[in-house]
Design a protein around this motif. Structure first.
Motif, PDB file in Angstrom:
ATOM      1  N   UNK A  85       0.865  -1.172   0.000  1.00 42.37           N
ATOM      2  CA  UNK A  85       0.000   0.000   0.000  1.00 42.37           C
ATOM      3  C   UNK A  85       0.908   1.229   0.000  1.00 42.37           C
ATOM      4  N   UNK A  86       0.694   2.115  -0.965  1.00 41.25           N
ATOM      5  CA  UNK A  86       1.492   3.330  -1.105  1.00 41.25           C
ATOM      6  C   UNK A  86       0.631   4.533  -0.758  1.00 41.25           C
ATOM      7  N   UNK A  87       1.165   5.414   0.087  1.00 43.39           N
ATOM      8  CA  UNK A  87       0.497   6.679   0.394  1.00 43.39           C
ATOM      9  C   UNK A  87       1.392   7.794  -0.120  1.00 43.39           C
ATOM     10  N   UNK A  88       0.804   8.655  -0.945  1.00 33.43           N
ATOM     11  CA  UNK A  88       1.515   9.776  -1.550  1.00 33.43           C
ATOM     12  C   UNK A  88       1.183  11.037  -0.753  1.00 33.43           C
ATOM     13  N   UNK A  89       2.202  11.708  -0.241  1.00 31.08           N
ATOM     14  CA  UNK A  89       2.022  12.964   0.479  1.00 31.08           C
ATOM     15  C   UNK A  89       2.732  14.061  -0.304  1.00 31.08           C
ATOM     16  N   UNK A  90       2.014  15.122  -0.602  1.00 28.06           N
ATOM     17  CA  UNK A  90       2.600  16.251  -1.326  1.00 28.06           C
ATOM     18  C   UNK A  90       3.165  17.247  -0.326  1.00 28.06           C
ATOM     19  N   UNK A  91       4.256  17.855  -0.712  1.00 34.91           N
ATOM     20  CA  UNK A  91       4.871  18.900   0.094  1.00 34.91           C
ATOM     21  C   UNK A  91       4.701  20.230  -0.625  1.00 34.91           C
ATOM     22  N   UNK A  92       4.893  21.294   0.109  1.00 30.87           N
ATOM     23  CA  UNK A  92       4.724  22.612  -0.506  1.00 30.87           C
ATOM     24  C   UNK A  92       5.735  22.792  -1.637  1.00 30.87           C
TER      25      UNK A  92
END
Length: 130
Positions: A85-92
């Motif tokens: 399971x992959x969770x993608x978190x965006x940064x500023x």
């Protein structure tokens, strides 16, 4: 063409699925603009979920653009990725990038995450050499 589908079974849908990845992260890849966390899922295919905060990406149009680009890359790489399971978190700052830069960034992250973990213990730490 169905081997490159992006069906419901390839998505993280429930909060408990996201929580499990956050609590038991086994793989991690990052760039200054994006973080990918992964945890084995016990299934025969990878799944993906997104955490794109309004605080980091103000406009829905931009959040949707990032999701669309990452989903497309995931759809094309799903057969080479481990069953996790992959969770993608965006940064500023990700909205400052154009589509091609985002594609290259996520492709590089997939490459790092599908690489075998030579010289690493099961917990992800390097083994000591003697």
């Amino acid at each position: 063409m169905s081997e490159f589908e992006f069906s419901r079974r390839l998505r993280l849908l429930k909060p408990a699925e996201f929580k499990r990845v956050f609590d038991h992260t086994e793989l991690r890849g990052s760039t200054p603009h994006m973080l990918v966390l992964a945890s084995a899922n016990g299934q025969d295919h990878p799944r993906i979920g997104f955490v794109l905060a309004k605080k980091q990406i103000k406009h829905a149009v931009q959040r949707n653009r990032v999701k669309r680009l990452v989903r497309e890359s995931f759809r094309l790489h799903q057969h080479q990725l481990p069953a996790a399971d992959f969770v993608i978190l965006a940064r500023s700052g990700i909205t400052e990038l154009d589509n091609q830069q985002i594609r290259e960034m996520i492709d590089a992250l997939w490459f790092r995450l599908k690489r075998p973990t030579h010289g690493r213990a099961p917990n992800g730490k390097r083994k000591k050499r003697r």
